[in-house]
Motif scaffolding. Structure first.
Motif, PDB file in Angstrom:
ATOM      1  N   ILE A   1       0.597  -1.423   0.115  1.00  0.00           N
ATOM      2  CA  ILE A   1       0.170   0.137   0.041  1.00  0.00           C
ATOM      3  C   ILE A   1       0.782   1.497   0.120  1.00  0.00           C
ATOM      4  CG2 ILE A   1      -1.665   1.098   1.638  1.00  0.00           C
ATOM      5  CD1 ILE A   1      -2.608  -1.601   2.269  1.00  0.00           C
ATOM      6  N   ASN A   2       2.229   0.946   0.730  1.00  0.00           N
ATOM      7  CA  ASN A   2       3.168   2.259   0.463  1.00  0.00           C
ATOM      8  C   ASN A   2       3.262   2.863  -1.039  1.00  0.00           C
ATOM      9  OD1 ASN A   2       2.385   2.860   3.382  1.00  0.00           O
ATOM     10  ND2 ASN A   2       4.814   1.527   3.776  1.00  0.00           N
ATOM     11  N   LEU A   3       3.777   1.848  -1.533  1.00  0.00           N
ATOM     12  CA  LEU A   3       4.216   1.852  -3.001  1.00  0.00           C
ATOM     13  C   LEU A   3       3.422   2.070  -3.698  1.00  0.00           C
ATOM     14  CD1 LEU A   3       6.488  -1.151  -3.564  1.00  0.00           C
ATOM     15  CD2 LEU A   3       7.221   1.219  -3.577  1.00  0.00           C
TER      16      LEU A   3
ATOM     17  N   ALA B   1      -4.290  -4.635  -2.295  1.00  0.00           N
ATOM     18  CA  ALA B   1      -3.761  -4.368  -1.053  1.00  0.00           C
ATOM     19  C   ALA B   1      -4.882  -4.493  -0.698  1.00  0.00           C
ATOM     20  CB  ALA B   1      -2.970  -3.194  -1.530  1.00  0.00           C
ATOM     21  N   HIS B   2      -5.646  -2.877  -0.970  1.00  0.00           N
ATOM     22  CA  HIS B   2      -6.211  -2.622   0.531  1.00  0.00           C
ATOM     23  C   HIS B   2      -7.486  -3.890   1.282  1.00  0.00           C
ATOM     24  CE1 HIS B   2      -5.608   1.155   0.959  1.00  0.00           C
ATOM     25  NE2 HIS B   2      -5.199   2.470  -0.473  1.00  0.00           N
ATOM     26  N   LEU B   3      -7.640  -4.950  -0.148  1.00  0.00           N
ATOM     27  CA  LEU B   3      -8.614  -5.736   0.080  1.00  0.00           C
ATOM     28  C   LEU B   3      -8.428  -6.872   1.527  1.00  0.00           C
ATOM     29  CD1 LEU B   3     -10.953  -7.575   0.132  1.00  0.00           C
ATOM     30  CD2 LEU B   3     -10.051  -8.522  -2.142  1.00  0.00           C
ATOM     31  N   PHE B   4      -6.924  -7.110   1.068  1.00  0.00           N
ATOM     32  CA  PHE B   4      -6.375  -8.025   1.468  1.00  0.00           C
ATOM     33  C   PHE B   4      -5.932  -7.491   2.793  1.00  0.00           C
ATOM     34  CE2 PHE B   4      -6.199 -11.184  -1.808  1.00  0.00           C
ATOM     35  CZ  PHE B   4      -6.291 -12.852  -0.432  1.00  0.00           C
ATOM     36  N   MET B   5      -5.711  -6.599   3.004  1.00  0.00           N
ATOM     37  CA  MET B   5      -5.122  -6.058   3.944  1.00  0.00           C
ATOM     38  C   MET B   5      -6.589  -6.030   5.433  1.00  0.00           C
ATOM     39  SD  MET B   5      -2.729  -4.196   6.857  1.00  0.00           S
ATOM     40  CE  MET B   5      -1.196  -3.394   5.734  1.00  0.00           C
ATOM     41  N   ALA B   6      -7.145  -5.083   4.299  1.00  0.00           N
ATOM     42  CA  ALA B   6      -8.556  -5.019   5.771  1.00  0.00           C
ATOM     43  C   ALA B   6      -8.965  -6.078   5.484  1.00  0.00           C
ATOM     44  CB  ALA B   6      -9.949  -4.338   4.517  1.00  0.00           C
ATOM     45  N   MET B   7      -8.905  -7.177   5.840  1.00  0.00           N
ATOM     46  CA  MET B   7      -9.489  -8.569   5.561  1.00  0.00           C
ATOM     47  C   MET B   7      -8.747  -9.238   6.475  1.00  0.00           C
ATOM     48  SD  MET B   7     -12.082 -10.792   5.316  1.00  0.00           S
ATOM     49  CE  MET B   7     -13.201  -9.763   3.730  1.00  0.00           C
ATOM     50  N   THR B   8      -7.453  -8.960   6.577  1.00  0.00           N
ATOM     51  CA  THR B   8      -6.586  -9.279   7.453  1.00  0.00           C
ATOM     52  C   THR B   8      -6.394  -8.683   8.885  1.00  0.00           C
ATOM     53  OG1 THR B   8      -4.616  -9.514   5.881  1.00  0.00           O
ATOM     54  CG2 THR B   8      -3.820  -9.234   8.133  1.00  0.00           C
ATOM     55  N   LEU B   9      -6.795  -7.763   8.816  1.00  0.00           N
ATOM     56  CA  LEU B   9      -6.575  -6.733   9.925  1.00  0.00           C
ATOM     57  C   LEU B   9      -7.905  -6.990  10.346  1.00  0.00           C
ATOM     58  CD1 LEU B   9      -5.519  -3.034   8.856  1.00  0.00           C
ATOM     59  CD2 LEU B   9      -4.735  -4.738  10.112  1.00  0.00           C
TER      60      LEU B   9
ATOM     61  N   ILE C   1     -11.470   2.546   1.644  1.00  0.00           N
ATOM     62  CA  ILE C   1     -11.008   2.969   0.852  1.00  0.00           C
ATOM     63  C   ILE C   1     -11.379   1.570  -0.534  1.00  0.00           C
ATOM     64  CG2 ILE C   1      -8.013   2.682   0.376  1.00  0.00           C
ATOM     65  CD1 ILE C   1      -8.019   3.717   3.188  1.00  0.00           C
ATOM     66  N   LEU C   2     -11.432   1.119  -0.191  1.00  0.00           N
ATOM     67  CA  LEU C   2     -11.844  -0.240  -1.307  1.00  0.00           C
ATOM     68  C   LEU C   2     -13.260  -0.186  -1.850  1.00  0.00           C
ATOM     69  CD1 LEU C   2     -11.407  -3.236  -2.557  1.00  0.00           C
ATOM     70  CD2 LEU C   2     -12.394  -4.041  -0.860  1.00  0.00           C
ATOM     71  N   ILE C   3     -14.300   0.007  -0.871  1.00  0.00           N
ATOM     72  CA  ILE C   3     -15.854   0.810  -1.940  1.00  0.00           C
ATOM     73  C   ILE C   3     -15.708   1.958  -2.785  1.00  0.00           C
ATOM     74  CG2 ILE C   3     -17.823   1.392  -1.554  1.00  0.00           C
ATOM     75  CD1 ILE C   3     -17.584  -0.763   1.519  1.00  0.00           C
ATOM     76  N   SER C   4     -14.565   3.116  -1.956  1.00  0.00           N
ATOM     77  CA  SER C   4     -14.487   4.155  -2.823  1.00  0.00           C
ATOM     78  C   SER C   4     -13.575   3.340  -4.459  1.00  0.00           C
ATOM     79  CB  SER C   4     -14.103   5.474  -2.206  1.00  0.00           C
ATOM     80  OG  SER C   4     -12.100   5.217  -1.553  1.00  0.00           O
TER      81      SER C   4
ATOM     82  N   ALA D   1     -18.318  -6.058  -8.537  1.00  0.00           N
ATOM     83  CA  ALA D   1     -19.465  -6.142  -7.336  1.00  0.00           C
ATOM     84  C   ALA D   1     -18.986  -7.045  -6.626  1.00  0.00           C
ATOM     85  CB  ALA D   1     -20.456  -7.125  -8.543  1.00  0.00           C
ATOM     86  N   LYS D   2     -18.236  -7.981  -6.879  1.00  0.00           N
ATOM     87  CA  LYS D   2     -17.475  -9.375  -5.708  1.00  0.00           C
ATOM     88  C   LYS D   2     -17.039  -8.309  -4.155  1.00  0.00           C
ATOM     89  CE  LYS D   2     -18.355 -13.246  -4.842  1.00  0.00           C
ATOM     90  NZ  LYS D   2     -19.913 -13.562  -4.879  1.00  0.00           N
ATOM     91  N   TRP D   3     -15.930  -7.397  -4.568  1.00  0.00           N
ATOM     92  CA  TRP D   3     -15.174  -6.872  -3.306  1.00  0.00           C
ATOM     93  C   TRP D   3     -15.939  -5.265  -3.531  1.00  0.00           C
ATOM     94  CZ3 TRP D   3     -10.129  -5.947  -6.259  1.00  0.00           C
ATOM     95  CH2 TRP D   3      -9.461  -7.449  -7.316  1.00  0.00           C
ATOM     96  N   ARG D   4     -16.991  -4.909  -3.831  1.00  0.00           N
ATOM     97  CA  ARG D   4     -17.582  -4.070  -3.327  1.00  0.00           C
ATOM     98  C   ARG D   4     -18.737  -4.701  -2.029  1.00  0.00           C
ATOM     99  NH1 ARG D   4     -18.282   1.674  -4.823  1.00  0.00           N
ATOM    100  NH2 ARG D   4     -20.618   1.597  -4.498  1.00  0.00           N
ATOM    101  N   ALA D   5     -19.124  -5.731  -2.343  1.00  0.00           N
ATOM    102  CA  ALA D   5     -20.320  -6.462  -1.929  1.00  0.00           C
ATOM    103  C   ALA D   5     -19.102  -7.213  -0.074  1.00  0.00           C
ATOM    104  CB  ALA D   5     -21.152  -8.408  -2.705  1.00  0.00           C
ATOM    105  N   ILE D   6     -18.312  -7.831  -0.597  1.00  0.00           N
ATOM    106  CA  ILE D   6     -17.446  -7.825   0.796  1.00  0.00           C
ATOM    107  C   ILE D   6     -16.839  -6.945   0.982  1.00  0.00           C
ATOM    108  CG2 ILE D   6     -14.687  -8.669   0.897  1.00  0.00           C
ATOM    109  CD1 ILE D   6     -14.905 -10.447  -0.951  1.00  0.00           C
ATOM    110  N   GLY D   7     -16.661  -5.834   1.448  1.00  0.00           N
ATOM    111  CA  GLY D   7     -15.915  -4.468   1.686  1.00  0.00           C
ATOM    112  C   GLY D   7     -17.159  -3.836   2.504  1.00  0.00           C
ATOM    113  N   TYR D   8     -19.020  -4.213   1.781  1.00  0.00           N
ATOM    114  CA  TYR D   8     -20.087  -4.035   2.399  1.00  0.00           C
ATOM    115  C   TYR D   8     -20.513  -4.689   3.505  1.00  0.00           C
ATOM    116  CZ  TYR D   8     -21.708   0.660  -0.151  1.00  0.00           C
ATOM    117  OH  TYR D   8     -21.765   1.811  -1.014  1.00  0.00           O
ATOM    118  N   ASN D   9     -19.467  -6.106   3.452  1.00  0.00           N
ATOM    119  CA  ASN D   9     -20.832  -6.536   4.545  1.00  0.00           C
ATOM    120  C   ASN D   9     -19.646  -6.614   5.432  1.00  0.00           C
ATOM    121  OD1 ASN D   9     -21.828  -9.470   4.712  1.00  0.00           O
ATOM    122  ND2 ASN D   9     -19.516 -10.390   4.962  1.00  0.00           N
ATOM    123  N   ALA D  10     -18.076  -6.714   5.297  1.00  0.00           N
ATOM    124  CA  ALA D  10     -17.432  -6.416   6.758  1.00  0.00           C
ATOM    125  C   ALA D  10     -17.755  -5.088   7.608  1.00  0.00           C
ATOM    126  CB  ALA D  10     -15.326  -6.270   5.875  1.00  0.00           C
ATOM    127  N   LEU D  11     -18.388  -4.004   6.667  1.00  0.00           N
ATOM    128  CA  LEU D  11     -18.812  -2.930   7.644  1.00  0.00           C
ATOM    129  C   LEU D  11     -19.629  -3.277   8.465  1.00  0.00           C
ATOM    130  CD1 LEU D  11     -18.548   0.081   4.631  1.00  0.00           C
ATOM    131  CD2 LEU D  11     -16.295  -0.579   6.860  1.00  0.00           C
TER     132      LEU D  11
END
Length: 253
Positions: free
Chosen positions: A148-150, A157-165, A180-183, A188-198
């Motif tokens: 993510i720094n790079l 990277a944001h998807l796996f970092m978020a799920m790791t956290l 950040i991922l949702i924005s 569709a799948k990644w947005r669903a994972i993001g909203y579900n995790a929120l």
């Protein structure tokens, strides 16, 4: 770098060896999956080393054929067998392709290429994924933080970092990365994972009405993502403790 990696792999293998005789069923299956990941990591390292040795041997051979260019180094003794060993590796590539690899999924790899992220970003994501699959979340977070720094806008990277956290129960930090991922993403799948995790994060804090809204957004983003409806049902029933699905299973298939 490699000393640290192998030390970590050895520690994980020692842990599996201690647990393996004492478990069965689903727990034994989980350990077998972790062994598969370790084997894939080891095979990948060996393959890349052999290919490098073959390339290095070819370079020294080219130097020897040009007398005007003095050869100042001796060919390492182990390069003599590198070419033959590499051919064996190439011959088994079809079989290895079916083996679980610790690398970015094909779709994600295409995106990294399309977006022209630095190659180091893909390397750090690959390592992070490998640690994630082994449930070594602190190591995964370290590698994904580098990615993510790079490349601050790298969705994977944001998807796996978020799920790791999420697995580390660092809810606030996970929430930031999912937002950040949702924005960023149109997937569709990644947005669903993001909203579900929120939704899961809000449910953990017992903000159940807000959690339900997020679960509905997840379902709207991708109706095929089953976890959101299961979590929504769990929140509506509210029978004692909540049993929530973060969606991490989608990342290790």
């Amino acid at each position: 770098m490699f000393a640290h990696l192998f030390a970590t792999m050895n520690d994980k293998l020692d842990e599996i060896k201690q647990l393996y005789p004492r478990v069965n069923g689903a727990k034994r299956d989980h350990l077998n999956k972790q062994l598969d990941v370790l084997k894939a990591m080891s095979d990948s390292i060996v393959e890349h080393w052999l290919l490098f040795e073959e390339k290095l041997a070819d370079f020294y051979d080219d130097l020897k054929e040009q007398p005007s260019m003095p050869v100042t180094k001796q060919t390492p003794p182990y390069t003599a067998t590198a070419a033959a060993a590499s051919k064996e590796v190439q011959a088994s590539q079809a079989e290895q392709a079916a083996t679980q690899q610790v690398s970015a999924p094909s779709g994600a790899a295409k995106e990294l290429e399309q977006w022209n992220f630095p190659s180091d970003t893909a390397v750090f994501i690959s390592r992070g994924q490998g640690y994630f699959k082994l449930h070594m979340f602190s190591h995964a977070a370290d590698e994904l933080h580098k990615a993510i720094n790079l490349s601050p806008e790298c969705q994977l990277a944001h998807l796996f970092m978020a799920m790791t956290l999420m697995h580390m129960q660092r809810w606030v930090d996970a929430e930031q990365h999912f937002q950040i991922l949702i924005s960023l993403t149109d997937h569709a799948k990644w947005r669903a994972i993001g909203y579900n995790a929120l939704g899961c994060i809000q449910a953990v804090h017992m903000n159940l009405e807000l959690a339900e809204q997020f679960f509905l957004k997840a379902h709207e983003a991708d109706p095929s993502f089953a976890d959101s409806l299961m979590n929504l049902k769990c929140c509506k029933e509210r029978n004692g403790s909540l049993s929530l699905r973060f969606g991490s299973a989608e990342l290790i298939r």
